[in-house]
Design a protein around this motif. Structure first.
Motif, PDB file in Angstrom:
ATOM      1  N   LYS A 187       0.828  -1.192   0.000  1.00  0.00           N
ATOM      2  CA  LYS A 187       0.000   0.000   0.000  1.00  0.00           C
ATOM      3  C   LYS A 187       0.872   1.255   0.000  1.00  0.00           C
ATOM      4  O   LYS A 187       1.826   1.356   0.749  1.00  0.00           O
ATOM      5  CB  LYS A 187      -0.890  -0.015   1.240  1.00  0.00           C
ATOM      6  CG  LYS A 187      -1.901   1.066   1.276  1.00  0.00           C
ATOM      7  CD  LYS A 187      -2.781   0.927   2.502  1.00  0.00           C
ATOM      8  CE  LYS A 187      -3.787   2.045   2.563  1.00  0.00           C
ATOM      9  NZ  LYS A 187      -4.625   1.951   3.742  1.00  0.00           N
ATOM     10  N   LYS A 188       0.524   2.223  -0.855  1.00  0.00           N
ATOM     11  CA  LYS A 188       1.258   3.478  -0.906  1.00  0.00           C
ATOM     12  C   LYS A 188       0.784   4.399   0.220  1.00  0.00           C
ATOM     13  O   LYS A 188      -0.392   4.419   0.571  1.00  0.00           O
ATOM     14  CB  LYS A 188       1.047   4.176  -2.239  1.00  0.00           C
ATOM     15  CG  LYS A 188       1.808   3.549  -3.369  1.00  0.00           C
ATOM     16  CD  LYS A 188       1.757   4.451  -4.563  1.00  0.00           C
ATOM     17  CE  LYS A 188       2.679   3.934  -5.638  1.00  0.00           C
ATOM     18  NZ  LYS A 188       2.763   4.845  -6.768  1.00  0.00           N
ATOM     19  N   ILE A 189       1.708   5.163   0.764  1.00  0.00           N
ATOM     20  CA  ILE A 189       1.392   6.114   1.822  1.00  0.00           C
ATOM     21  C   ILE A 189       1.291   7.501   1.203  1.00  0.00           C
ATOM     22  O   ILE A 189       2.220   7.961   0.538  1.00  0.00           O
ATOM     23  CB  ILE A 189       2.477   6.094   2.913  1.00  0.00           C
ATOM     24  CG1 ILE A 189       2.525   4.723   3.575  1.00  0.00           C
ATOM     25  CG2 ILE A 189       2.213   7.169   3.941  1.00  0.00           C
ATOM     26  CD1 ILE A 189       3.676   4.543   4.531  1.00  0.00           C
ATOM     27  N   ASN A 190       0.164   8.161   1.437  1.00  0.00           N
ATOM     28  CA  ASN A 190      -0.044   9.506   0.931  1.00  0.00           C
ATOM     29  C   ASN A 190       0.406  10.489   2.012  1.00  0.00           C
ATOM     30  O   ASN A 190      -0.298  10.758   2.972  1.00  0.00           O
ATOM     31  CB  ASN A 190      -1.508   9.719   0.580  1.00  0.00           C
ATOM     32  CG  ASN A 190      -1.756  11.049  -0.079  1.00  0.00           C
ATOM     33  OD1 ASN A 190      -0.892  11.914  -0.095  1.00  0.00           O
ATOM     34  ND2 ASN A 190      -2.952  11.205  -0.624  1.00  0.00           N
ATOM     35  N   LEU A 191       1.610  11.014   1.870  1.00  0.00           N
ATOM     36  CA  LEU A 191       2.203  11.890   2.877  1.00  0.00           C
ATOM     37  C   LEU A 191       1.401  13.175   3.044  1.00  0.00           C
ATOM     38  O   LEU A 191       1.222  13.667   4.154  1.00  0.00           O
ATOM     39  CB  LEU A 191       3.651  12.205   2.508  1.00  0.00           C
ATOM     40  CG  LEU A 191       4.467  12.964   3.545  1.00  0.00           C
ATOM     41  CD1 LEU A 191       4.542  12.193   4.850  1.00  0.00           C
ATOM     42  CD2 LEU A 191       5.852  13.239   3.009  1.00  0.00           C
ATOM     43  N   GLY A 192       0.911  13.716   1.949  1.00  0.00           N
ATOM     44  CA  GLY A 192       0.109  14.940   2.020  1.00  0.00           C
ATOM     45  C   GLY A 192      -1.151  14.752   2.854  1.00  0.00           C
ATOM     46  O   GLY A 192      -1.511  15.611   3.652  1.00  0.00           O
ATOM     47  N   ALA A 193      -1.830  13.621   2.676  1.00  0.00           N
ATOM     48  CA  ALA A 193      -3.034  13.338   3.451  1.00  0.00           C
ATOM     49  C   ALA A 193      -2.702  13.129   4.925  1.00  0.00           C
ATOM     50  O   ALA A 193      -3.451  13.541   5.806  1.00  0.00           O
ATOM     51  CB  ALA A 193      -3.732  12.105   2.892  1.00  0.00           C
TER      52      ALA A 193
END
Length: 52
Positions: free
Chosen positions: A2-8
């Motif tokens: 799973k990719k981590i959305n740093l902005g979110a």
């Protein structure tokens, strides 16, 4: 994986720094304060290993 959305993630922390998110009981700011405070109190109550 799973990719981590740093902005979110950053947005979530800034939005819930003072007020907890829905379904949560503690804000990120309180969690940070308790974490830092817990580290300090551990050192106050437990003497260094060498002196035990």
């Amino acid at each position: 994986m799973k990719k981590i959305n740093l902005g979110a993630m950053v947005s979530d922390v800034t939005n819930h720094w003072k007020t907890p998110a829905e379904g949560k009981y503690i804000s990120y700011g309180e969690f940070t304060a308790y974490s830092i405070g817990g580290i300090g109190s551990t050192h106050l109550w437990l003497p260094p290993i060498e002196s035990r």
